[in-house]
Design an enzyme around this catalytic site. Sequence first.
Site, PDB file in Angstrom:
ATOM      1  N   GLU B  73       0.787  -1.063  -0.102  1.00  0.00           N
ATOM      2  CA  GLU B  73       0.086   0.241   0.175  1.00  0.00           C
ATOM      3  C   GLU B  73       1.300   1.112   0.083  1.00  0.00           C
ATOM      4  O   GLU B  73       0.385   2.795  -0.905  1.00  0.00           O
ATOM      5  CB  GLU B  73      -0.871  -0.281   1.448  1.00  0.00           C
ATOM      6  CG  GLU B  73      -1.969  -1.309   1.087  1.00  0.00           C
ATOM      7  CD  GLU B  73      -1.825  -2.741   1.787  1.00  0.00           C
ATOM      8  OE1 GLU B  73      -0.516  -2.812   1.657  1.00  0.00           O
ATOM      9  OE2 GLU B  73      -2.897  -2.865   1.502  1.00  0.00           O
ATOM     10  N   HIS B 142     -10.817  -5.191  10.281  1.00  0.00           N
ATOM     11  CA  HIS B 142     -11.632  -5.064   8.887  1.00  0.00           C
ATOM     12  C   HIS B 142     -13.227  -4.014   9.121  1.00  0.00           C
ATOM     13  O   HIS B 142     -13.305  -4.988   8.766  1.00  0.00           O
ATOM     14  CB  HIS B 142     -11.853  -6.733   8.559  1.00  0.00           C
ATOM     15  CG  HIS B 142     -10.285  -7.009   8.057  1.00  0.00           C
ATOM     16  ND1 HIS B 142      -9.295  -7.698   8.871  1.00  0.00           N
ATOM     17  CD2 HIS B 142      -9.658  -6.978   6.979  1.00  0.00           C
ATOM     18  CE1 HIS B 142      -8.259  -8.189   8.435  1.00  0.00           C
ATOM     19  NE2 HIS B 142      -8.511  -7.676   7.194  1.00  0.00           N
TER      20      HIS B 142
END
Lengths: 349, 347
Positions: B73, B142
Amino acid sequence: MTTQAPGRPTPPEQRPPEQPGLPHTPDDETRLGLYRTMVLIRTYEEAILREYHVDKGPGFDIGKGLIPGEMHLSAGQEPVAAGVCAHLSTGDAVTATHRPHHLAIAHGVDMNRMTAEIFGRETGLGRGRGGHMHLFDPDVHFSCSGIIAEGYPPALGQAFAFRRKGTDRIAVAVTGEGAANQGAFHESLNLAVLWNLPVVFVVEDNDWGISVPRSVSTCVPSNATRAEAYGMPAERIEDNAVEAIYDAAGRAVERARQGRGPSLLEIHTLRMWGHFEGDAQAYRVDLTDVPGRDPIPTYERTLKAAGLLDDEAVSNIKAEAATRVEEAVTFAKDSLLPDPADAGKYVFA
Amino acid sequence: MTLTESPAAPAPSSQRLTTAKAMVQGLELEMARDDSVIYLGEDVGSYGGIFSSTTGLLDRFGPERVIDTPISETAFIGLGIGAAVEGLRPVVELMFADFMGVCLDQIYNHMAKIHYESGGNVKVPMVLTTAVGGGYSDGAQHSQCLWGTFGHLPGMKVVVPSNPYDAKGLIISAVRDDNPVVYMFHKGVMGLPWMAKNPRSMGEVPAGDYTVPIGEASVVREGTDVTVVTLSLSVHHALDVADKLAEDGVETEVIDLRSVVPLDRRAILASVGKTGRLVVVDEDYLSYGLSGEVVATIADEDPGLLRAPVARVANPDVPIPYSRPLEYAVLPRPERIEAAIRKVVGA
């Protein structure tokens, strides 16, 4: 030029065999140019050093004076900037670190506006919002970041955009040796090889991550080893040797321009002064050797022996540099500080 | 349309789409209109985005423009930044907002600050799309919303659509904006076939191109007794609760903020000025976040607007639990929203 989709990397077994580039030997004019650039950078850093310490007293207050804040000067690292940037045009991108002045000057950043930024003036590159670790000159695609290793990823994007536009422009991403232990470094190397991006990675190894020597921070003697593991050509250049840097950078730049992908150069350079101004460097065991390793007198001797320089030429080059630098310092000092009422300006476009 | 145009096969003026499909349609229109728009991220190519944010884009635009990245990322968000600086308009997907931890430096120190640090000389016209929210037992790493964290850090706009119409209009606005825009889509509003969904995850969407202005809230239900300021999936819950309370004679006004940055403070003030009562429903953490910011807007401007203490329904500063009863206990579920409204109106 390779025309592969960025999302579809060429598998290693299908990549063309690596052809070593031809040596880039600087001609006489280029050698003098390298020297001039190094002198200009040193003259600049000496002027900033002088101005930085004005009104810092009594004692040393980092927030006081004409130039407040941290100041990381690049004296001793001139060969990196001169040797690498000699191969670039203003259309190429350079991303530098918290110690950016040498690269900015060698890449042709507007010296007046850069100096005004360092002095925190409205006429500065960032209108006083950035400071010396945050210099952005879009005219020459120069930027820097104060966060270790984090200048690498944006350079990938600049290289990506240059290729997508069908140009042969490249990005040069510079960090220090300490940055090679950061994740951003490794992610960037992987992605650059995977997408065959026109990037030249440069690691300036000045032996010190502030006070931590390389032997305490890094498990490999050369970061070229790490880069080779990612599948790119890499080399380590010893002794801060400007012509060796010029040669290696020439081959790496040429490779990137030809669409053959990224390379990495680790350059063993020299931090002549503290990590930042005010650093007493009590940790520094090599300090007595430093004056003898100054790359500028060394190169001056080389060029004199080659008959390219004499005392008069040296003093002319230094005088020219001083004139240019003092013009920039005067421009900065004559410029206005930003209006405090405008502190919120430019958060958004 | 003029009479000289071909009368054959008129384009439908609107279609019924899920939020995910509306978002993709907005992206598709922008990518067709502007060659500099590209989409980068993990599993955005042949998979079509884990939460269907890119379904079909690879087939239409090819791997040069819809690009699967490695799980790096920092590298690919940074790549988006550099590409934006050089004139592309990258849309970069961070699969879950929770993953900001591995790449936050590129987001808040680079993407968000370069324009300011450069004194306005360098623009970063980039969109960071990211999935947020819980409610399906995905655990503490998450399920977070984190828009308060993004909103806290200056230099990026933050938009949070709750429905198909806004999803399309906001993605088009985000792509066209010259600033970095974080586009946060709740998994629970996307209308995914594999997740419980509210009927509001599907709706009428104009076929053509239109924008929803960034920084403009929407009054999604008018009412006179109490204002609920909320966003994202909580809008669906708030509207359900408002329908239920209407049967008891409580008229709830529901404001969908749609943007966290800039925050439409005028819309909040106007509604509370009308109702005199405020409930903030925020799926993000309670403390130091959006719900406090909304209440501070009233306190700063005119605390006299309030006829009753405010209520905040948010995650009570607890990592989001895995087990369903525990997770439901910390999320702003309809029961908690209803209880808060009843308390504030004294019903």
